[in-house]
Write an enzyme that holds these catalytic residues in place. Structure first.
Site, PDB file in Angstrom:
ATOM      1  N   GLY A 292      32.862  28.886  42.399  1.00 31.64           N
ATOM      2  CA  GLY A 292      31.499  29.430  42.433  1.00 31.64           C
ATOM      3  C   GLY A 292      31.587  30.931  42.576  1.00 31.64           C
ATOM      4  O   GLY A 292      31.433  31.694  41.630  1.00 31.64           O
ATOM      5  N   ARG A 330      24.316  37.183  54.181  1.00 40.41           N
ATOM      6  CA  ARG A 330      25.728  36.983  54.539  1.00 40.41           C
ATOM      7  C   ARG A 330      26.226  37.887  55.670  1.00 40.41           C
ATOM      8  O   ARG A 330      26.965  37.414  56.549  1.00 40.41           O
ATOM      9  CB  ARG A 330      26.629  37.088  53.301  1.00 40.41           C
ATOM     10  CG  ARG A 330      26.286  36.025  52.234  1.00 40.41           C
ATOM     11  CD  ARG A 330      27.313  35.932  51.127  1.00 40.41           C
ATOM     12  NE  ARG A 330      28.544  35.341  51.578  1.00 40.41           N
ATOM     13  CZ  ARG A 330      29.643  36.013  51.869  1.00 40.41           C
ATOM     14  NH1 ARG A 330      29.674  37.323  51.728  1.00 40.41           N
ATOM     15  NH2 ARG A 330      30.720  35.392  52.291  1.00 40.41           N
ATOM     16  N   CYS A 361      12.243  42.685  60.110  1.00 42.97           N
ATOM     17  CA  CYS A 361      11.998  42.944  61.528  1.00 42.97           C
ATOM     18  C   CYS A 361      13.016  42.205  62.386  1.00 42.97           C
ATOM     19  O   CYS A 361      12.689  41.229  63.069  1.00 42.97           O
ATOM     20  CB  CYS A 361      10.592  42.502  61.885  1.00 42.97           C
ATOM     21  SG  CYS A 361       9.397  43.598  61.187  1.00 42.97           S
ATOM     22  N   GLU A 362      14.245  42.627  62.288  1.00 37.34           N
ATOM     23  CA  GLU A 362      15.368  42.036  63.030  1.00 37.34           C
ATOM     24  C   GLU A 362      16.358  43.153  63.269  1.00 37.34           C
ATOM     25  O   GLU A 362      16.798  43.793  62.305  1.00 37.34           O
ATOM     26  CB  GLU A 362      16.120  40.995  62.170  1.00 37.34           C
ATOM     27  CG  GLU A 362      15.359  39.785  61.785  1.00 37.34           C
ATOM     28  CD  GLU A 362      15.371  38.690  62.834  1.00 37.34           C
ATOM     29  OE1 GLU A 362      16.227  38.719  63.728  1.00 37.34           O
ATOM     30  OE2 GLU A 362      14.491  37.819  62.753  1.00 37.34           O
ATOM     31  N   TYR A 390      25.992  33.671  46.541  1.00 39.20           N
ATOM     32  CA  TYR A 390      25.362  33.388  47.823  1.00 39.20           C
ATOM     33  C   TYR A 390      24.522  34.560  48.335  1.00 39.20           C
ATOM     34  O   TYR A 390      24.373  34.751  49.537  1.00 39.20           O
ATOM     35  CB  TYR A 390      26.421  32.963  48.861  1.00 39.20           C
ATOM     36  CG  TYR A 390      27.312  31.854  48.350  1.00 39.20           C
ATOM     37  CD1 TYR A 390      26.809  30.573  48.162  1.00 39.20           C
ATOM     38  CD2 TYR A 390      28.651  32.085  48.007  1.00 39.20           C
ATOM     39  CE1 TYR A 390      27.611  29.554  47.660  1.00 39.20           C
ATOM     40  CE2 TYR A 390      29.451  31.076  47.500  1.00 39.20           C
ATOM     41  CZ  TYR A 390      28.925  29.814  47.340  1.00 39.20           C
ATOM     42  OH  TYR A 390      29.715  28.805  46.841  1.00 39.20           O
TER      43      TYR A 390
END
Ligand SMILES: Cc1ncc(COP(=O)(O)O)c(C=O)c1O
Ligand SMILES: N[C@@H](CCCC[NH3+])C(=O)O
Length: 440
Positions: A292, A330, A361-362, A390
């Site tokens: 992948g 990720r 907002c993190e 991914y």
């Protein structure tokens, strides 16, 4: 894949991808935008496939499409003659929309629903990779009541721990995936399905993890699976003809990563399986693999626009971009490291250490901590490399951010293959409290 990260630039000092100016791409398609160098995707696909062909080995190279699922990418894989690994009705539906040859579709997943299995039967896909006893019974029942043949592989956990992040190892014994090879589960599954009138057991599958930079894990897994297949052949006179070793071939995200070439992964597998089968006088099985990340990962680059900056003296200099963990989870999920360049300042070597933050907002929404970049200003374009696997596939609408656009570039041409989500897309499934609607 062995070469170091290399970038191509044009006379304006702009980053180019497959010959196209990324600053122009950002202008034309907006940001954030994920740009795939299709030339690299095709080159990888051919290298995996050609290596088997060169050695005269019957094989299937299935694109593990969880890495990036879209109609256009499935069409590329179809053009390259690959098979396809899907893990949900959504991926299967996408494959059908891409007119992907159904007989080359393999259906994975540890909790396929009855509806998903029925969809697989309805479309007569190439095989179901059966993961557990519950699913095995459903597949047998469906095959019997429909009187329909269904080829299957049994997914087993060989008890091998690949050297990678614990969240992305899958072959170890304590895993939610597959029948355990060591404690008798795989034997029990085999006995319940071998010689079934409608379910054709093709062979065994395992996937030992992802982002793996060595071949010994694959060789060890091949050995365990072959020994099992040989035992079944001796004891039950049943010959499995397929050995599927999954995916997991690593790519370069930063200079620290040392991936092997597709040829090396494939050749070492072939040599080991040939040796093991000749030692045990077992017929050489078909080898199936499921890359992948290594097909699409480093072919993808995300272009962001830089906005605000915050300097905390003696502590940290943040630069913020117009995406973040919503299009690339990720770094937050696996502490994954990425490399980046300022696409419109490729020749500026006056570097300073900054942290690239997203706009969610993190506090943990940091795409890259401590990277050396030239001094930037609002409107500059940041190119984050190796985001093709991914990234978009795991994107969310957190904070109601729209998913980015996706563009393929090849032969000097750019083509939009996924439209950027609009504000209307974001509320498409919302229902108003004040409209006539369904009552509970
Ligand atoms: C069963 C299976 N096959 C293939 C893959 C593809 O892995 P990768 O993207 O690392 O090649 C995965 C994901 O790790 C997987 O779970
Ligand atoms: N999503 C993971 C890989 C998991 C692969 C699926 N088994 C990653 O981003 O690295």
């Amino acid at each position: 894949m062995n070469d170091t990260l290399h970038y191509t630039t044009n006379e304006k000092g702009h980053l180019t991808i497959a010959g196209l100016d990324t600053v122009n791409l950002a202008k034309k398609f907006g940001t954030p935008v994920v740009v795939y160098n299709l030339e690299l995707v095709r080159e990888r696909a051919r290298k995996f496939k050609d290596t088997f062909e060169k050695h005269g080995i019957r094989a299937q190279v299935a694109y593990a499409s969880k890495a990036f699922s879209s109609i256009a990418m499935y069409q590329v894989m179809k053009e390259e003659g690959l098979s396809l690994d899907v893990v949900s009705s959504g991926e299967l539906y996408t494959a059908l929309q891409a007119d992907f040859p159904v007989e080359k579709i393999h259906f994975h997943g540890n909790n396929k629903s009855l509806d998903e299995l029925i969809m697989a039967f309805d479309h007569e896909i190439g095989c179901i990779v059966v993961d557990n006893f519950y699913e095995l019974e459903l597949v047998k029942e469906l095959a019997e009541t429909r009187k329909q043949q269904m080829p299957i592989l049994l997914r087993v956990t060989p008890g091998i721990e690949a050297h990678t992040h614990t969240y992305i190892t899958t072959g170890q014994q304590d895993s939610k995936f597959g029948f355990d090879l060591l404690n008798g589960q795989a034997d029990e599954a085999f006995e319940s399905v071998a010689n079934h009138p409608y379910v054709e057991l093709l062979g065994l599958h395992c996937h030992i993890g992802s982002q793996i930079f060595e071949t010994n894990g694959f060789v060890a897994a091949a050995e365990k699976l072959l020994v099992k297949m040989q035992t079944w052949s001796e004891v039950h006179h049943y010959s499995c003809r397929v050995l599927n070793l999954g995916g997991g071939f690593g790519i370069r995200y930063t200079e620290e990563d040392t991936p092997l070439s597709p040829e090396t992964y494939v050749e070492e597998m072939i040599v080991a399986i040939q040796r093991l089968s000749s030692e045990s006088a077992y017929q050489m099985p078909e080898i199936w693999i499921e890359p992948g990340r290594s097909l699409v990962g480093d072919a993808g680059t995300t272009l962001y626009s830089i906005g605000s900056q915050k300097v905390i003296p003696d502590t940290r200099h943040y630069i913020s971009v117009d995406g973040g963990m919503s299009d690339n989870i990720r770094p937050a999920l696996y502490q994954a490291r990425y490399d980046a360049r300022v696409a419109n300042r490729m020749h500026d070597n006056n570097l300073t250490t900054v942290t690239v933050a997203g706009k969610c907002c993190e506090s943990g929404d940091k795409l890259i901590e401590d990277i050396a970049l030239p001094k930037v200003e609002a409107g500059d374009i940041l190119a984050v490399f190796s985001t093709g696997a991914y990234g978009y596939a795991m994107a969310s609408n957190y904070n109601r951010l729209a998913r980015p656009a996706v563009v393929f570039v090849e032969n000097g041409k750019a083509r939009l293959v996924i439209r950027r989500e609009t504000l209307d897309d974001l509320v498409r499934n919302d229902l108003s409290l004040y409209e006539e609607g369904e009552e509970s």
